[in-house]
Scaffold this motif. Structure first.
Motif, PDB file in Angstrom:
ATOM      1  N   ILE A 270      12.941 -36.707 -30.152  1.00  0.00           N
ATOM      2  CA  ILE A 270      13.708 -37.301 -31.252  1.00  0.00           C
ATOM      3  C   ILE A 270      15.204 -37.283 -30.929  1.00  0.00           C
ATOM      4  CG2 ILE A 270      14.357 -37.024 -33.674  1.00  0.00           C
ATOM      5  CD1 ILE A 270      11.572 -36.142 -34.291  1.00  0.00           C
ATOM      6  N   ILE A 271      15.683 -36.186 -30.345  1.00  0.00           N
ATOM      7  CA  ILE A 271      17.099 -36.109 -29.992  1.00  0.00           C
ATOM      8  C   ILE A 271      17.445 -37.170 -28.953  1.00  0.00           C
ATOM      9  CG2 ILE A 271      18.864 -34.666 -28.914  1.00  0.00           C
ATOM     10  CD1 ILE A 271      18.143 -33.884 -31.763  1.00  0.00           C
ATOM     11  N   ARG A 272      16.613 -37.304 -27.927  1.00  0.00           N
ATOM     12  CA  ARG A 272      16.873 -38.318 -26.904  1.00  0.00           C
ATOM     13  C   ARG A 272      16.823 -39.721 -27.501  1.00  0.00           C
ATOM     14  NH1 ARG A 272      13.203 -39.480 -21.461  1.00  0.00           N
ATOM     15  NH2 ARG A 272      14.227 -41.448 -20.901  1.00  0.00           N
ATOM     16  N   ALA A 273      15.830 -39.979 -28.360  1.00  0.00           N
ATOM     17  CA  ALA A 273      15.713 -41.293 -28.988  1.00  0.00           C
ATOM     18  C   ALA A 273      16.916 -41.594 -29.873  1.00  0.00           C
ATOM     19  CB  ALA A 273      14.430 -41.349 -29.813  1.00  0.00           C
ATOM     20  N   ALA A 274      17.387 -40.580 -30.620  1.00  0.00           N
ATOM     21  CA  ALA A 274      18.541 -40.784 -31.495  1.00  0.00           C
ATOM     22  C   ALA A 274      19.782 -41.136 -30.683  1.00  0.00           C
ATOM     23  CB  ALA A 274      18.789 -39.529 -32.324  1.00  0.00           C
ATOM     24  N   ASN A 275      19.973 -40.459 -29.559  1.00  0.00           N
ATOM     25  CA  ASN A 275      21.112 -40.783 -28.700  1.00  0.00           C
ATOM     26  C   ASN A 275      21.036 -42.225 -28.220  1.00  0.00           C
ATOM     27  OD1 ASN A 275      22.606 -38.358 -28.658  1.00  0.00           O
ATOM     28  ND2 ASN A 275      21.104 -37.419 -27.301  1.00  0.00           N
ATOM     29  N   GLU A 276      19.857 -42.651 -27.761  1.00  0.00           N
ATOM     30  CA  GLU A 276      19.698 -44.009 -27.250  1.00  0.00           C
ATOM     31  C   GLU A 276      19.953 -45.049 -28.336  1.00  0.00           C
ATOM     32  OE1 GLU A 276      15.902 -44.463 -25.451  1.00  0.00           O
ATOM     33  OE2 GLU A 276      16.223 -42.919 -23.918  1.00  0.00           O
ATOM     34  N   VAL A 277      19.372 -44.826 -29.506  1.00  0.00           N
ATOM     35  CA  VAL A 277      19.499 -45.802 -30.591  1.00  0.00           C
ATOM     36  C   VAL A 277      20.931 -45.869 -31.115  1.00  0.00           C
ATOM     37  CG1 VAL A 277      18.795 -46.327 -32.956  1.00  0.00           C
ATOM     38  CG2 VAL A 277      17.078 -45.659 -31.262  1.00  0.00           C
ATOM     39  N   LEU A 278      21.550 -44.701 -31.351  1.00  0.00           N
ATOM     40  CA  LEU A 278      22.900 -44.698 -31.902  1.00  0.00           C
ATOM     41  C   LEU A 278      23.918 -45.223 -30.901  1.00  0.00           C
ATOM     42  CD1 LEU A 278      22.810 -41.320 -33.825  1.00  0.00           C
ATOM     43  CD2 LEU A 278      22.753 -43.613 -34.793  1.00  0.00           C
ATOM     44  N   ASP A 279      23.725 -44.925 -29.603  1.00  0.00           N
ATOM     45  CA  ASP A 279      24.640 -45.450 -28.593  1.00  0.00           C
ATOM     46  C   ASP A 279      24.519 -46.965 -28.482  1.00  0.00           C
ATOM     47  OD1 ASP A 279      25.711 -43.014 -27.977  1.00  0.00           O
ATOM     48  OD2 ASP A 279      24.335 -42.612 -26.316  1.00  0.00           O
ATOM     49  N   GLY A 280      23.275 -47.484 -28.664  1.00  0.00           N
ATOM     50  CA  GLY A 280      23.069 -48.922 -28.574  1.00  0.00           C
ATOM     51  C   GLY A 280      23.411 -49.666 -29.849  1.00  0.00           C
ATOM     52  N   GLN A 281      23.564 -48.941 -30.954  1.00  0.00           N
ATOM     53  CA  GLN A 281      23.918 -49.524 -32.247  1.00  0.00           C
ATOM     54  C   GLN A 281      22.996 -50.661 -32.669  1.00  0.00           C
ATOM     55  OE1 GLN A 281      26.373 -48.397 -34.477  1.00  0.00           O
ATOM     56  NE2 GLN A 281      26.197 -46.683 -33.066  1.00  0.00           N
ATOM     57  N   LEU A 282      21.716 -50.579 -32.278  1.00  0.00           N
ATOM     58  CA  LEU A 282      20.704 -51.518 -32.740  1.00  0.00           C
ATOM     59  C   LEU A 282      21.105 -52.977 -32.538  1.00  0.00           C
ATOM     60  CD1 LEU A 282      19.253 -49.964 -35.982  1.00  0.00           C
ATOM     61  CD2 LEU A 282      18.205 -50.182 -33.770  1.00  0.00           C
ATOM     62  N   THR A 283      21.151 -53.400 -31.308  1.00  0.00           N
ATOM     63  CA  THR A 283      21.564 -54.760 -31.011  1.00  0.00           C
ATOM     64  C   THR A 283      20.441 -55.768 -31.187  1.00  0.00           C
ATOM     65  OG1 THR A 283      21.011 -54.398 -28.682  1.00  0.00           O
ATOM     66  CG2 THR A 283      23.278 -53.992 -29.352  1.00  0.00           C
ATOM     67  N   ASP A 284      19.201 -55.288 -31.475  1.00  0.00           N
ATOM     68  CA  ASP A 284      18.090 -56.230 -31.562  1.00  0.00           C
ATOM     69  C   ASP A 284      17.873 -56.745 -32.982  1.00  0.00           C
ATOM     70  OD1 ASP A 284      17.309 -53.768 -32.370  1.00  0.00           O
ATOM     71  OD2 ASP A 284      15.444 -53.694 -31.235  1.00  0.00           O
ATOM     72  N   THR A 285      16.852 -56.309 -33.666  1.00  0.00           N
ATOM     73  CA  THR A 285      16.422 -56.948 -34.907  1.00  0.00           C
ATOM     74  C   THR A 285      17.170 -56.468 -36.146  1.00  0.00           C
ATOM     75  OG1 THR A 285      14.728 -55.270 -35.253  1.00  0.00           O
ATOM     76  CG2 THR A 285      14.114 -57.190 -33.942  1.00  0.00           C
ATOM     77  N   GLY A 286      18.031 -55.488 -36.005  1.00  0.00           N
ATOM     78  CA  GLY A 286      18.687 -54.943 -37.186  1.00  0.00           C
ATOM     79  C   GLY A 286      17.760 -54.068 -38.011  1.00  0.00           C
ATOM     80  N   ALA A 287      16.667 -53.614 -37.366  1.00  0.00           N
ATOM     81  CA  ALA A 287      15.728 -52.751 -38.070  1.00  0.00           C
ATOM     82  C   ALA A 287      16.410 -51.450 -38.463  1.00  0.00           C
ATOM     83  CB  ALA A 287      14.535 -52.453 -37.165  1.00  0.00           C
ATOM     84  N   PRO A 288      15.913 -50.765 -39.487  1.00  0.00           N
ATOM     85  CA  PRO A 288      16.523 -49.498 -39.894  1.00  0.00           C
ATOM     86  C   PRO A 288      16.638 -48.526 -38.719  1.00  0.00           C
ATOM     87  CG  PRO A 288      14.919 -50.195 -41.521  1.00  0.00           C
ATOM     88  CD  PRO A 288      14.790 -51.123 -40.355  1.00  0.00           C
ATOM     89  N   ILE A 289      17.733 -47.816 -38.658  1.00  0.00           N
ATOM     90  CA  ILE A 289      17.960 -46.867 -37.568  1.00  0.00           C
ATOM     91  C   ILE A 289      16.872 -45.794 -37.564  1.00  0.00           C
ATOM     92  CG2 ILE A 289      19.503 -45.043 -36.748  1.00  0.00           C
ATOM     93  CD1 ILE A 289      21.840 -46.764 -37.509  1.00  0.00           C
ATOM     94  N   ALA A 290      16.511 -45.284 -38.735  1.00  0.00           N
ATOM     95  CA  ALA A 290      15.472 -44.256 -38.790  1.00  0.00           C
ATOM     96  C   ALA A 290      14.169 -44.768 -38.200  1.00  0.00           C
ATOM     97  CB  ALA A 290      15.251 -43.814 -40.234  1.00  0.00           C
ATOM     98  N   ASN A 291      13.839 -46.024 -38.486  1.00  0.00           N
ATOM     99  CA  ASN A 291      12.633 -46.652 -37.946  1.00  0.00           C
ATOM    100  C   ASN A 291      12.713 -46.722 -36.424  1.00  0.00           C
ATOM    101  OD1 ASN A 291      10.417 -48.219 -37.366  1.00  0.00           O
ATOM    102  ND2 ASN A 291      10.887 -49.837 -38.838  1.00  0.00           N
ATOM    103  N   ALA A 292      13.872 -47.178 -35.933  1.00  0.00           N
ATOM    104  CA  ALA A 292      14.042 -47.345 -34.489  1.00  0.00           C
ATOM    105  C   ALA A 292      13.972 -46.006 -33.757  1.00  0.00           C
ATOM    106  CB  ALA A 292      15.373 -48.036 -34.207  1.00  0.00           C
ATOM    107  N   ILE A 293      14.576 -44.961 -34.338  1.00  0.00           N
ATOM    108  CA  ILE A 293      14.539 -43.639 -33.712  1.00  0.00           C
ATOM    109  C   ILE A 293      13.106 -43.133 -33.642  1.00  0.00           C
ATOM    110  CG2 ILE A 293      15.238 -41.221 -33.953  1.00  0.00           C
ATOM    111  CD1 ILE A 293      17.827 -42.216 -35.245  1.00  0.00           C
ATOM    112  N   ALA A 294      12.363 -43.294 -34.745  1.00  0.00           N
ATOM    113  CA  ALA A 294      10.984 -42.813 -34.776  1.00  0.00           C
ATOM    114  C   ALA A 294      10.120 -43.537 -33.745  1.00  0.00           C
ATOM    115  CB  ALA A 294      10.403 -42.995 -36.177  1.00  0.00           C
TER     116      ALA A 294
END
Length: 304
Positions: A270-294
């Motif tokens: 989860i920590i690694r996923a959170a770093n990846e998602v937050l660093d990328g700032q969700l450039t794809d579908t605009g899906a919820p960050i919590a969803n993307a991290i999970a």
């Protein structure tokens, strides 16, 4: 006689004692409760940095802060951080606004508690909790019982938001996670999971009153109250609590966070996923960050 009863007038009209008034996220929601014992778990340096930001917020809005260091740390690093966060020298030097105590024994600690009963600080920071039973003396069980009853709960009885630092590292169990001690936490119990850079995910371990959990975002089986971010540059130091939100900046709650992903995902994924998602700032579908991290954490776990 007056000490036997709650100061209801202060509870109702002092802005620093209102529910959700301590440790404010960027959207104004608070992470800690006034008049309660709250616990912050994590590495010592992260816990003290987060506590300093909470203290700075309170001092900047006219509140008062008491720091009780039972570990005998050098006070200068904390004072330096508070200064870097923009807390005025006048506030730090005023005993009506800020007090720092390093009790050497049980007697001195209880005198600090007695002083708080007449001073009524807005926030009391205590660290680290693991050192308190030894300072109180007696057997470990007696030390914990007296630490809770005579110190932490007594501080909370003044109306202060008590934040105890429970030092632990990685997935190591915290002191308040053993032997049923967690049940004695009357406010929120958050765990600061270290992320890349000066960031930490604040995971809800327990929330007796429910407001912090309700405003959090569901990430797998975790409830994340906020992401803590800190930066230091030529202009000084900054610290903020960021809600986990979607691409439009709308706060997520467990009700609208993804419900389809609920495996027991390892915290390291989860920590690694959170770093990846937050660093990328969700450039794809605009899906919820919590969803993307999970989703990303699940992918990482399945790949291992």
């Amino acid at each position: 006689m007056s000490d036997l009863f709650a100061d209801v007038g202060r509870m109702l009209f002092d802005p620093h004692t209102q529910p959700g008034s301590v440790g404010l996220r960027q959207d104004g929601c608070g992470l800690f409760y006034a008049g309660a014992v709250n616990v912050l778990e994590g590495r010592a340096e992260v816990g003290w940095l987060i506590s300093a930001v909470v203290a700075a917020q309170m001092l900047e809005t006219g509140g008062s802060v008491l720091v009780v260091d039972v570990d005998g740390n050098d006070p200068w690093p904390l004072l330096d951080v508070l200064d870097g966060l923009g807390v005025s020298t006048a506030a730090l030097c005023s005993r009506d606004r800020f007090r720092f105590a390093q009790p050497a024994d049980r007697g001195e600690l209880l005198r600090v508690v007695e002083d708080a009963g007449s001073w009524h600080p807005s926030v009391v920071l205590v660290g680290s909790l693991g050192s308190m039973p030894g300072l109180m003396g007696g057997s470990p069980q007696d030390g914990w019982s007296e630490s809770l009853r005579l110190v932490l709960e007594a501080f909370a009885g003044t109306g202060a938001a008590v934040i105890g630092l429970d030092v632990c590292d990685g997935d190591e169990p915290a002191v308040f996670g053993r032997g049923g001690l967690g049940a004695s936490v009357s406010g929120s119990r958050l765990r600061a999971e270290q992320m890349s850079g000066h960031r930490a995910m604040l995971r809800v371990r327990a929330d007796r009153r429910g407001a912090v959990r309700a405003m959090g975002a569901k990430v797998g089986e975790w409830c994340v109250a906020a992401v803590f971010e800190s930066q230091t540059d030529a202009g000084g130091r900054t610290g903020r609590f960021v809600p986990v939100s979607n691409g439009d900046g709308v706060m997520l709650t467990p009700a609208n966070a993804v419900k389809t992903i609920s495996p027991r995902i390892g915290y390291q994924h989860i920590i690694r996923a959170a770093n990846e998602v937050l660093d990328g700032q969700l450039t794809d579908t605009g899906a919820p960050i919590a969803n993307a991290i999970a989703k990303r954490a699940l992918e990482l776990q399945e790949a291992n």
